[in-house]
Design an enzyme around this catalytic site. Structure first.
Site: not given
Length: 207
Positions: A73-75, A77-78
């Site tokens: 969910g962490e931007a 990481k995406i």
């Protein structure tokens, strides 16, 4: 498995994706470049490097990539996870996109489209239309050029017909639909984080 070798760990994650926790795999692959002296990032590079996207249409390649783990969910990481995908796809499919940056931006747009079209809590009149999807991706090509509208139209049609989701979520959704007509509300992507990151990356791209 040699736990000190990034390639060995990456292959272990791929070989055991159906038994390991896919949320934990996604969190692991998305770790900061500096985490564990860069080991997790090297695992991500090896993981992506072991996948073959040659000849795949773009959204099928995304679907294949995201079958092995749940996007965090962490931007940030995406960002890391999808950036490596865009690099790999572009390298294996020369001529489809002018650069990995373009592939990266479209990949995020596809993920956001998937979330938008298949979010059960979103009213039909608020869902993304094909025209809106094409408009949102206007000017992201080289030197502000537009991508092929037929390619974007085809992507929209395939995502609308067949949601990108983990098979575990598909099974859970079917069970839930048997219990209630409203269906399950889960999604493998965080729309708010994706929207924020997509806007930031587009701004960086046009600078």
């Amino acid at each position: 498995t040699d736990s000190s070798d990034a390639g060995s760990v990456a292959q272990y994650l791929i070989d055991n994706k159906d038994t390991l926790d896919k949320t934990q795999i996604g969190d692991y692959l998305g770790r900061e470049r500096e985490y564990q002296n860069g080991f997790c990032f090297r695992v991500l590079c090896e993981y992506v490097g072991s996948l073959d996207f040659t000849g795949m249409v773009f959204d099928d390649a995304i679907r294949h990539y995201l079958a092995g783990f749940r996007l965090p969910g962490e931007a940030q990481k995406i960002d890391r996870i999808m950036e490596k995908f865009a690099e790999r796809f572009t390298a294996q499919n020369p001529g489809v996109f002018p650069s990995a940056d373009v592939a990266f931006i479209l990949a995020f747009s596809v993920i956001m489209l998937n979330t938008d079209l298949h979010n059960p809590s979103l009213k039909e009149e608020r869902r993304m239309t094909k025209e809106g999807f094409i408009r949102n991706n206007r000017g992201i090509g080289e030197n502000g050029a537009d991508l092929d509208s037929e390619m974007l139209s085809d992507i929209f049609d395939r995502i609308q017909k067949n949601q990108i989701s983990l098979k575990e979520d598909d099974i859970a959704r079917k069970k839930e639909e048997e219990k209630t007509s409203s269906g399950a509300g889960g999604s493998m992507f965080g729309a708010d984080q994706l929207s924020e990151l997509d806007t930031r990356r587009r701004e960086e791209f046009t600078k």
